[in-house]
Design a protein around this motif. Structure first.
Motif, PDB file in Angstrom:
ATOM      1  N   GLU A 169       5.968  13.830 -17.568  1.00  0.00           N
ATOM      2  CA  GLU A 169       4.356  13.444 -17.848  1.00  0.00           C
ATOM      3  C   GLU A 169       4.267  11.900 -17.478  1.00  0.00           C
ATOM      4  O   GLU A 169       3.128  11.644 -16.954  1.00  0.00           O
ATOM      5  N   ILE A 170       5.191  11.090 -17.099  1.00  0.00           N
ATOM      6  CA  ILE A 170       5.158   9.752 -16.700  1.00  0.00           C
ATOM      7  C   ILE A 170       4.939   9.612 -15.391  1.00  0.00           C
ATOM      8  O   ILE A 170       4.173   9.105 -14.914  1.00  0.00           O
ATOM      9  N   GLN A 171       5.627  10.495 -14.898  1.00  0.00           N
ATOM     10  CA  GLN A 171       5.479  10.545 -13.339  1.00  0.00           C
ATOM     11  C   GLN A 171       4.106  11.067 -12.818  1.00  0.00           C
ATOM     12  O   GLN A 171       3.631  10.244 -11.936  1.00  0.00           O
ATOM     13  N   ASP A 172       3.706  11.975 -13.367  1.00  0.00           N
ATOM     14  CA  ASP A 172       2.244  12.512 -13.318  1.00  0.00           C
ATOM     15  C   ASP A 172       1.203  11.328 -13.379  1.00  0.00           C
ATOM     16  O   ASP A 172       0.227  11.087 -12.766  1.00  0.00           O
ATOM     17  N   ALA A 173       1.254  10.723 -14.609  1.00  0.00           N
ATOM     18  CA  ALA A 173       0.587   9.715 -14.943  1.00  0.00           C
ATOM     19  C   ALA A 173       0.511   8.449 -14.045  1.00  0.00           C
ATOM     20  O   ALA A 173      -0.667   8.074 -13.750  1.00  0.00           O
ATOM     21  N   LEU A 174       1.575   8.235 -13.708  1.00  0.00           N
ATOM     22  CA  LEU A 174       1.766   7.243 -12.558  1.00  0.00           C
ATOM     23  C   LEU A 174       1.103   7.288 -11.332  1.00  0.00           C
ATOM     24  O   LEU A 174       0.372   6.805 -10.575  1.00  0.00           O
ATOM     25  N   ALA A 175       1.272   8.572 -10.862  1.00  0.00           N
ATOM     26  CA  ALA A 175       0.713   9.149  -9.659  1.00  0.00           C
ATOM     27  C   ALA A 175      -0.757   9.116  -9.854  1.00  0.00           C
ATOM     28  O   ALA A 175      -1.457   8.954  -8.663  1.00  0.00           O
ATOM     29  N   ASP A 176      -1.354   9.613 -10.887  1.00  0.00           N
ATOM     30  CA  ASP A 176      -2.723   9.739 -11.013  1.00  0.00           C
ATOM     31  C   ASP A 176      -3.261   8.213 -11.062  1.00  0.00           C
ATOM     32  O   ASP A 176      -4.288   8.310 -10.491  1.00  0.00           O
ATOM     33  N   LYS A 177      -2.369   7.186 -11.730  1.00  0.00           N
ATOM     34  CA  LYS A 177      -3.184   5.933 -11.494  1.00  0.00           C
ATOM     35  C   LYS A 177      -3.234   5.267 -10.000  1.00  0.00           C
ATOM     36  O   LYS A 177      -4.191   4.820  -9.643  1.00  0.00           O
ATOM     37  N   VAL A 178      -2.122   5.947  -9.377  1.00  0.00           N
ATOM     38  CA  VAL A 178      -2.132   5.363  -7.825  1.00  0.00           C
ATOM     39  C   VAL A 178      -3.020   6.200  -7.051  1.00  0.00           C
ATOM     40  O   VAL A 178      -3.976   5.658  -6.181  1.00  0.00           O
ATOM     41  N   ARG A 179      -3.275   7.469  -7.269  1.00  0.00           N
ATOM     42  CA  ARG A 179      -4.437   8.402  -6.677  1.00  0.00           C
ATOM     43  C   ARG A 179      -5.875   7.584  -6.693  1.00  0.00           C
ATOM     44  O   ARG A 179      -6.650   7.479  -5.852  1.00  0.00           O
ATOM     45  N   THR A 180      -6.006   7.248  -8.133  1.00  0.00           N
ATOM     46  CA  THR A 180      -7.405   6.592  -8.456  1.00  0.00           C
ATOM     47  C   THR A 180      -7.462   5.266  -7.568  1.00  0.00           C
ATOM     48  O   THR A 180      -8.515   5.113  -7.231  1.00  0.00           O
ATOM     49  N   GLN A 181      -6.470   4.480  -7.402  1.00  0.00           N
ATOM     50  CA  GLN A 181      -6.758   3.132  -6.582  1.00  0.00           C
ATOM     51  C   GLN A 181      -6.819   3.674  -5.114  1.00  0.00           C
ATOM     52  O   GLN A 181      -7.485   2.731  -4.615  1.00  0.00           O
ATOM     53  N   LEU A 182      -6.056   4.487  -4.491  1.00  0.00           N
ATOM     54  CA  LEU A 182      -5.955   4.786  -3.096  1.00  0.00           C
ATOM     55  C   LEU A 182      -7.494   5.393  -2.802  1.00  0.00           C
ATOM     56  O   LEU A 182      -7.950   5.454  -1.674  1.00  0.00           O
TER      57      LEU A 182
END
Length: 121
Positions: free
Chosen positions: A82-95
């Motif tokens: 769940e932390i990996q997914d949350a971090l990846a979502d944050k990066v997706r938003t920025q990218l």
């Protein structure tokens, strides 16, 4: 006529003269500070700092060496999903703002995670 003899020296002198004259200095009528040696003893205690006491104080005031910080690195794969997914979502938003696909890059192995923590002591 009555003349003054040398046996009565102390009579008629001012307090300054009876303590030892102008060279010794006058410290008060009841004072027993008569010599520069006696006075210098108190100057050592209460007066200006001597070189040895200034050196002792300079040693005490030495600043402690700053300790090196502790570095902790976390592996992305060791984090809960769940932390990996949350971090990846944050990066997706920025990218997304830069029109870069996170998922395409991750699929090709072009994503490298670095999670570092620097702790100061």
């Amino acid at each position: 006529a009555v003349t003054s003899s040398s046996s009565s020296e102390g009579e008629g002198k001012s307090a300054k003269e009876s303590v030892g004259g102008a060279a010794a200095g006058h410290y008060g009528y009841f004072s027993n500070i008569k010599t520069p040696e006696y006075k210098s003893g108190w100057d050592d205690i209460w007066g200006k700092e001597s070189k040895s006491s200034a050196q002792k104080k300079s040693v005490k005031k030495a600043t402690p060496k700053p300790k090196t910080p502790v570095f902790i690195s976390l592996d992305f794969e060791d984090l809960p999903l769940e932390i990996q997914d949350a971090l990846a979502d944050k990066v997706r938003t920025q990218l997304k703002k830069k029109r870069i696909s996170y998922d395409a890059r991750a699929k090709n192995g072009h994503v490298e995670w670095t999670i570092d923590c620097k702790i100061f002591r």
